[in-house]
Scaffold this motif. Structure first.
Motif, PDB file in Angstrom:
ATOM      1  N   CYS A   1       9.967   9.172  -3.482  1.00 43.08           N
ATOM      2  CA  CYS A   1      11.053   8.658  -2.640  1.00 43.08           C
ATOM      3  C   CYS A   1      11.096   9.384  -1.290  1.00 43.08           C
ATOM      4  N   ASN A   2      11.106  10.699  -1.326  1.00 42.17           N
ATOM      5  CA  ASN A   2      11.052  11.457  -0.076  1.00 42.17           C
ATOM      6  C   ASN A   2       9.760  11.133   0.674  1.00 42.17           C
ATOM      7  N   HIS A   3       8.661  11.022  -0.078  1.00 42.31           N
ATOM      8  CA  HIS A   3       7.362  10.725   0.526  1.00 42.31           C
ATOM      9  C   HIS A   3       7.410   9.425   1.326  1.00 42.31           C
ATOM     10  N   ILE A   4       7.947   8.362   0.716  1.00 43.00           N
ATOM     11  CA  ILE A   4       7.930   7.070   1.407  1.00 43.00           C
ATOM     12  C   ILE A   4       8.908   7.063   2.571  1.00 43.00           C
ATOM     13  N   MET A   5      10.035   7.740   2.442  1.00 41.88           N
ATOM     14  CA  MET A   5      10.951   7.822   3.579  1.00 41.88           C
ATOM     15  C   MET A   5      10.276   8.526   4.747  1.00 41.88           C
TER      16      MET A   5
ATOM     17  N   PRO B   1       9.200  -6.616  10.781  1.00 47.03           N
ATOM     18  CA  PRO B   1      10.656  -6.451  10.655  1.00 47.03           C
ATOM     19  C   PRO B   1      11.226  -5.545  11.741  1.00 47.03           C
ATOM     20  N   ASP B   2      12.499  -5.697  12.002  1.00 44.08           N
ATOM     21  CA  ASP B   2      13.207  -4.801  12.921  1.00 44.08           C
ATOM     22  C   ASP B   2      13.642  -3.529  12.213  1.00 44.08           C
ATOM     23  N   VAL B   3      13.862  -3.644  10.890  1.00 44.63           N
ATOM     24  CA  VAL B   3      14.365  -2.537  10.074  1.00 44.63           C
ATOM     25  C   VAL B   3      13.509  -2.420   8.825  1.00 44.63           C
ATOM     26  N   ILE B   4      13.185  -1.183   8.440  1.00 42.78           N
ATOM     27  CA  ILE B   4      12.461  -0.925   7.188  1.00 42.78           C
ATOM     28  C   ILE B   4      13.378  -0.075   6.311  1.00 42.78           C
ATOM     29  N   LEU B   5      13.823  -0.649   5.216  1.00 41.24           N
ATOM     30  CA  LEU B   5      14.762   0.015   4.310  1.00 41.24           C
ATOM     31  C   LEU B   5      14.144   0.099   2.924  1.00 41.24           C
ATOM     32  N   CYS B   6      14.025   1.305   2.395  1.00 41.98           N
ATOM     33  CA  CYS B   6      13.478   1.493   1.053  1.00 41.98           C
ATOM     34  C   CYS B   6      14.582   1.924   0.091  1.00 41.98           C
TER      35      CYS B   6
ATOM     36  N   PHE C   1       1.982   8.076  -4.598  1.00 39.01           N
ATOM     37  CA  PHE C   1       1.870   8.742  -3.304  1.00 39.01           C
ATOM     38  C   PHE C   1       0.816   8.038  -2.434  1.00 39.01           C
ATOM     39  N   HIS C   2       1.136   7.846  -1.185  1.00 38.45           N
ATOM     40  CA  HIS C   2       0.280   7.240  -0.163  1.00 38.45           C
ATOM     41  C   HIS C   2       0.063   5.745  -0.375  1.00 38.45           C
ATOM     42  N   LYS C   3      -0.213   5.297  -1.584  1.00 39.76           N
ATOM     43  CA  LYS C   3      -0.407   3.868  -1.801  1.00 39.76           C
ATOM     44  C   LYS C   3       0.858   3.087  -1.453  1.00 39.76           C
ATOM     45  N   ALA C   4       2.020   3.652  -1.780  1.00 38.04           N
ATOM     46  CA  ALA C   4       3.282   2.981  -1.446  1.00 38.04           C
ATOM     47  C   ALA C   4       3.394   2.755   0.061  1.00 38.04           C
ATOM     48  N   ALA C   5       2.993   3.747   0.840  1.00 37.21           N
ATOM     49  CA  ALA C   5       3.053   3.617   2.300  1.00 37.21           C
ATOM     50  C   ALA C   5       2.064   2.578   2.804  1.00 37.21           C
ATOM     51  N   ASP C   6       0.888   2.503   2.183  1.00 35.99           N
ATOM     52  CA  ASP C   6      -0.097   1.496   2.574  1.00 35.99           C
ATOM     53  C   ASP C   6       0.437   0.088   2.347  1.00 35.99           C
ATOM     54  N   VAL C   7       1.118  -0.117   1.210  1.00 31.25           N
ATOM     55  CA  VAL C   7       1.688  -1.428   0.891  1.00 31.25           C
ATOM     56  C   VAL C   7       2.761  -1.799   1.910  1.00 31.25           C
ATOM     57  N   ILE C   8       3.619  -0.845   2.237  1.00 26.31           N
ATOM     58  CA  ILE C   8       4.668  -1.122   3.214  1.00 26.31           C
ATOM     59  C   ILE C   8       4.076  -1.411   4.591  1.00 26.31           C
ATOM     60  N   GLU C   9       3.109  -0.622   5.014  1.00 26.83           N
ATOM     61  CA  GLU C   9       2.540  -0.840   6.349  1.00 26.83           C
ATOM     62  C   GLU C   9       1.886  -2.213   6.449  1.00 26.83           C
ATOM     63  N   GLN C  10       1.223  -2.648   5.394  1.00 28.08           N
ATOM     64  CA  GLN C  10       0.625  -3.977   5.406  1.00 28.08           C
ATOM     65  C   GLN C  10       1.694  -5.053   5.562  1.00 28.08           C
ATOM     66  N   LYS C  11       2.819  -4.876   4.859  1.00 21.69           N
ATOM     67  CA  LYS C  11       3.914  -5.850   4.953  1.00 21.69           C
ATOM     68  C   LYS C  11       4.565  -5.807   6.333  1.00 21.69           C
TER      69      LYS C  11
END
Length: 215
Positions: A141-145, A60-65, A44-54
């Motif tokens: 999964c719901n969290h990161i979406m 990207p134009d699209v972010i798909l998890c 939780f939360h760390k996954a979002a931090d990793v994505i935001e950094q990327k």
């Protein structure tokens, strides 16, 4: 066009997560779009931090998890993410939030901005089972979406994003009774088709097609 495609690492005692394994099999270019691949932690939360950094690095134009949903029979683009963490099990760093709001200033829910019904139709054209899902659960999964769509809403309004769940692969269900599975290559083939639909529907919105459920 650039599409960031992420997949989770193994969780819940599993030795493999078909989500990222399938992402790794994707070609680097799909329908003219550059594919950027990323493994994210089931935390939780760390996954979002990793994505935001990327997102900051690759723009990207699209972010798909992509995430694993054991028990499902096909690839399921998610329609909605809700603003609550309610973890049945702990994540990979032993966090287990129960009835916790994800973002205090966020809405109760976000709808996917991906053409989910067009994705389902294109995936099914590859003879791969697929359907719209109306619940992404209440785990990471719901969290990161939700976090992706919150990020887009607050910071990156020119981007679109969403989430797709995939089934177990056969090696995961050897000792699990009555659990469906799908070969990794078929998952990746279906994801590639779904991404093709994203590219083709760019700026056009989704198609009007039956995709609801009774329960």
């Amino acid at each position: 066009m650039r599409i960031l495609v992420s997949g989770f690492d193994p969780f819940g005692g599993e030795k493999i997560n078909p989500a990222y394994e399938a992402v790794k099999l994707l070609p680097d270019n799909i329908a003219g779009a550059e594919i950027v691949k990323l493994e994210i932690p089931t935390v939780f939360h760390k996954a979002a931090d990793v994505i935001e950094q990327k997102v900051k690095e690759s723009d990207p134009d699209v972010i798909l998890c992509i995430g694993q949903a054991g028990g499902r029979y096909g690839l399921t683009p998610e329609r909605v993410a809700i603003n609550v963490d309610d973890a049945r099990i702990a994540d990979n760093e032993d966090n287990q939030p129960i009835d916790v709001t994800i973002q205090a200033d966020g809405p109760a829910a976000y709808f996917s901005s991906l053409p989910i019904k067009a994705m389902v139709e294109r995936i099914k054209e590859t003879k791969t089972p697929s359907s719209v899902s109306n619940s992404a659960g209440t785990f990471v999964c719901n969290h990161i979406m939700y976090q992706i769509l919150y990020m887009i809403d607050k910071t990156y309004p020119d981007k679109i994003g969403g989430f797709v769940h995939c089934p177990f692969i056969p090696e995961q269900v050897i000792n699990k009774s009555n659990q469906p599975s799908m070969h990794l290559e078929d998952i990746s083939k279906g994801l590639e088709a779904g991404i093709q639909a994203i590219v083709e529907r760019q700026g056009k919105g989704d198609i009007k097609e039956i995709g609801g459920s009774i329960h």
